[in-house]
Design an enzyme around this catalytic site. Structure first.
Site, PDB file in Angstrom:
ATOM      1  N   LYS A  79     -41.393   1.666  79.963  1.00 52.53           N
ATOM      2  CA  LYS A  79     -40.044   1.494  80.729  1.00 52.53           C
ATOM      3  C   LYS A  79     -39.022   0.725  79.664  1.00 52.53           C
ATOM      4  O   LYS A  79     -37.854   0.901  79.784  1.00 52.53           O
ATOM      5  CB  LYS A  79     -40.202   0.687  81.978  1.00 52.53           C
ATOM      6  CG  LYS A  79     -40.651  -0.381  81.865  1.00 52.53           C
ATOM      7  CD  LYS A  79     -40.910  -0.997  83.245  1.00 52.53           C
ATOM      8  CE  LYS A  79     -41.166  -2.692  83.382  1.00 52.53           C
ATOM      9  NZ  LYS A  79     -40.396  -3.478  82.722  1.00 52.53           N
ATOM     10  N   ASP A  80     -39.776  -0.041  78.526  1.00 41.30           N
ATOM     11  CA  ASP A  80     -38.796  -0.764  77.822  1.00 41.30           C
ATOM     12  C   ASP A  80     -38.730   0.029  76.427  1.00 41.30           C
ATOM     13  O   ASP A  80     -38.024  -0.547  75.472  1.00 41.30           O
ATOM     14  CB  ASP A  80     -39.718  -2.093  77.423  1.00 41.30           C
ATOM     15  CG  ASP A  80     -39.690  -3.058  78.711  1.00 41.30           C
ATOM     16  OD1 ASP A  80     -38.782  -3.035  79.515  1.00 41.30           O
ATOM     17  OD2 ASP A  80     -40.812  -3.863  78.598  1.00 41.30           O
ATOM     18  N   ARG A 131     -31.457  -1.509  88.395  1.00 45.15           N
ATOM     19  CA  ARG A 131     -31.773  -0.424  89.234  1.00 45.15           C
ATOM     20  C   ARG A 131     -32.240  -0.990  90.627  1.00 45.15           C
ATOM     21  O   ARG A 131     -32.113  -0.232  91.599  1.00 45.15           O
ATOM     22  CB  ARG A 131     -33.140   0.240  88.662  1.00 45.15           C
ATOM     23  CG  ARG A 131     -33.655   1.370  89.317  1.00 45.15           C
ATOM     24  CD  ARG A 131     -35.126   1.798  88.622  1.00 45.15           C
ATOM     25  NE  ARG A 131     -35.911   0.815  88.250  1.00 45.15           N
ATOM     26  CZ  ARG A 131     -36.875   0.178  89.033  1.00 45.15           C
ATOM     27  NH1 ARG A 131     -36.858   0.442  90.339  1.00 45.15           N
ATOM     28  NH2 ARG A 131     -37.742  -0.919  88.435  1.00 45.15           N
ATOM     29  N   ARG A 132     -32.821  -1.935  90.589  1.00 43.87           N
ATOM     30  CA  ARG A 132     -33.597  -2.574  91.455  1.00 43.87           C
ATOM     31  C   ARG A 132     -32.353  -3.412  92.487  1.00 43.87           C
ATOM     32  O   ARG A 132     -32.597  -3.401  93.648  1.00 43.87           O
ATOM     33  CB  ARG A 132     -34.588  -3.984  91.182  1.00 43.87           C
ATOM     34  CG  ARG A 132     -35.724  -3.195  90.697  1.00 43.87           C
ATOM     35  CD  ARG A 132     -36.576  -4.601  90.153  1.00 43.87           C
ATOM     36  NE  ARG A 132     -37.794  -3.918  89.382  1.00 43.87           N
ATOM     37  CZ  ARG A 132     -38.448  -4.591  88.376  1.00 43.87           C
ATOM     38  NH1 ARG A 132     -38.014  -5.794  88.055  1.00 43.87           N
ATOM     39  NH2 ARG A 132     -39.689  -3.988  88.053  1.00 43.87           N
ATOM     40  N   ARG A 162     -34.634 -14.161  85.044  1.00 43.96           N
ATOM     41  CA  ARG A 162     -35.353 -13.657  83.694  1.00 43.96           C
ATOM     42  C   ARG A 162     -36.611 -14.438  83.346  1.00 43.96           C
ATOM     43  O   ARG A 162     -36.757 -15.437  84.117  1.00 43.96           O
ATOM     44  CB  ARG A 162     -34.179 -14.139  82.523  1.00 43.96           C
ATOM     45  CG  ARG A 162     -33.063 -12.980  82.364  1.00 43.96           C
ATOM     46  CD  ARG A 162     -33.642 -11.787  81.994  1.00 43.96           C
ATOM     47  NE  ARG A 162     -34.661 -11.810  80.700  1.00 43.96           N
ATOM     48  CZ  ARG A 162     -34.063 -11.971  79.519  1.00 43.96           C
ATOM     49  NH1 ARG A 162     -32.948 -12.134  79.195  1.00 43.96           N
ATOM     50  NH2 ARG A 162     -34.926 -12.115  78.601  1.00 43.96           N
ATOM     51  N   ARG A 209     -41.053 -16.153  86.258  1.00 48.22           N
ATOM     52  CA  ARG A 209     -40.502 -15.766  87.432  1.00 48.22           C
ATOM     53  C   ARG A 209     -41.265 -16.452  88.667  1.00 48.22           C
ATOM     54  O   ARG A 209     -40.485 -16.580  89.816  1.00 48.22           O
ATOM     55  CB  ARG A 209     -40.250 -14.246  87.303  1.00 48.22           C
ATOM     56  CG  ARG A 209     -39.530 -13.594  86.104  1.00 48.22           C
ATOM     57  CD  ARG A 209     -39.342 -12.221  86.012  1.00 48.22           C
ATOM     58  NE  ARG A 209     -38.821 -11.790  84.883  1.00 48.22           N
ATOM     59  CZ  ARG A 209     -38.253 -10.509  84.573  1.00 48.22           C
ATOM     60  NH1 ARG A 209     -38.189  -9.907  85.542  1.00 48.22           N
ATOM     61  NH2 ARG A 209     -37.909 -10.489  83.561  1.00 48.22           N
ATOM     62  N   CYS A 252     -31.149   0.597  80.190  1.00 47.89           N
ATOM     63  CA  CYS A 252     -31.135  -0.654  80.920  1.00 47.89           C
ATOM     64  C   CYS A 252     -29.921  -1.038  81.218  1.00 47.89           C
ATOM     65  O   CYS A 252     -29.668  -1.763  82.445  1.00 47.89           O
ATOM     66  CB  CYS A 252     -32.088  -1.683  80.182  1.00 47.89           C
ATOM     67  SG  CYS A 252     -31.564  -3.497  80.306  1.00 47.89           S
TER      68      CYS A 252
END
Length: 312
Positions: A81-82, A129-130, A147, A153, A241
């Site tokens: 995804k990155d 997106r979230r 972050r 986190r 992103c």
């Protein structure tokens, strides 16, 4: 080849992923020496600014790519995804591993689900997106940037800075840290569509044919089919992103594949979404075709507006 060097970030999750690929390769090549070479990326250094504001997910891959092009390493392992959909000359996506759990997850010490959160509760996430998905479910929720690596986190959650946070389920599961919070609840993909390639590892190499052939033994057919569709969708929309895009391909059986997709504004005020079932034989073009259907519905203009307002 006698020695293979894997370029990796120093985060606990990145090291887990590189060690996983090293172990899988050594099953096929038991006599090959495989070494991990650690690097710190720009994305690891800048922790106080949302990624979309400073260049997106490529910030986690640049230094590793430079190392490969300079001959310091042969391959790099990324969370797919990155990985941007376009590569610099001399680099390629040589393989994708089997997919782990693709869902996002809610982590909280007080509430088990998003529905249980009280009015005005604070959720930590920097993902556009979230943010969009949460606002569609609960417009009253307050969103606060989050972050740092997974451990950082979770520490912020446990310090009481948030009522809940959203993370990729797979990262928490790989590090076996689900029990560091009271509630770890994966969210169904019908509720929160993941990002392209989520929970799949992408193995990036130079275009050296010997290296490509060597790592191709790890290529997983199902993950390859699903990620090809997802990356084709995002690439055609020219999104990353910096804009809210969710897309998930799911193989249903030998003939059919389901694709869920959504784009929209970060606050959920406008969205375009669809769910289709297609013949799996057409997987190389399904993502592009679905993106073109979204473009006809106004996705390009919508995403331009989404990018303009993001993080303002």
């Amino acid at each position: 080849m006698k020695k293979l060097v894997i370029a990796t970030r120093r985060s606990q999750l990145a090291l887990w992923q590189s060690e996983y690929v090293k172990a899988e390769l050594q099953k096929h090549y038991p006599h090959l020496e495989i070494q991990l070479q650690e690097f710190v990326t720009k994305g690891d250094k800048i922790l106080d600014v949302p990624l979309a504001k400073i260049g997106g997910k490529g910030l986690f891959t640049k230094e590793l790519e430079v190392a490969m092009l300079n001959g310091e390493a042969h391959l790099a392992v990324h969370s797919l995804k990155d990985v941007p959909t376009q590569f610099e000359d001399g680099l390629t996506l040589a393989a994708v591993t089997k997919r782990f759990d693709p869902r996002d997850a809610l982590l909280s010490n007080k509430y088990q689900t998003i529905e249980e959160l009280p009015q005005g509760a604070v959720i930590g996430t920097t993902s556009l997106r979230r943010r969009m998905a949460i606002k569609l479910l609960r417009p009253d929720i307050q969103l606060k940037d989050l972050r740092g690596n997974i451990n950082t986190r979770i520490a912020k959650l446990n310090a009481g800075e948030y009522d809940a946070i959203i993370l990729a389920a797979t990262g928490v599961q790989k590090l076996k840290i689900e029990n560091e919070v009271k509630y770890f609840t994966p969210i169904d993909t019908d509720t929160m569509i993941p990002s392209m390639g989520q929970a799949t590892l992408g193995i990036e190499t130079t275009t050296n044919e010997e290296i490509i052939k060597l790592v191709s033994v790890l290529n997983d057919r199902n993950a390859h089919i699903e990620s090809t569709i997802e990356r084709g969708f995002v690439d055609t929309l020219q999104g990353g992103c910096q804009v809210p895009i969710g897309v998930k391909a799911t193989i249903l059986d030998e003939k059919n594949i389901k694709v869920q997709a959504i784009v929209g504004m970060p606050d959920g005020s406008e969205t375009i979404s669809d769910e289709i079932v297609e013949n799996i034989d057409n997987f190389e073009t399904i993502g592009q075709n679905l993106a073109q259907a979204f473009i006809k519905k106004g996705a390009t203009e919508l995403l331009k507006r989404a990018e303009a307002v993001a993080f303002k």
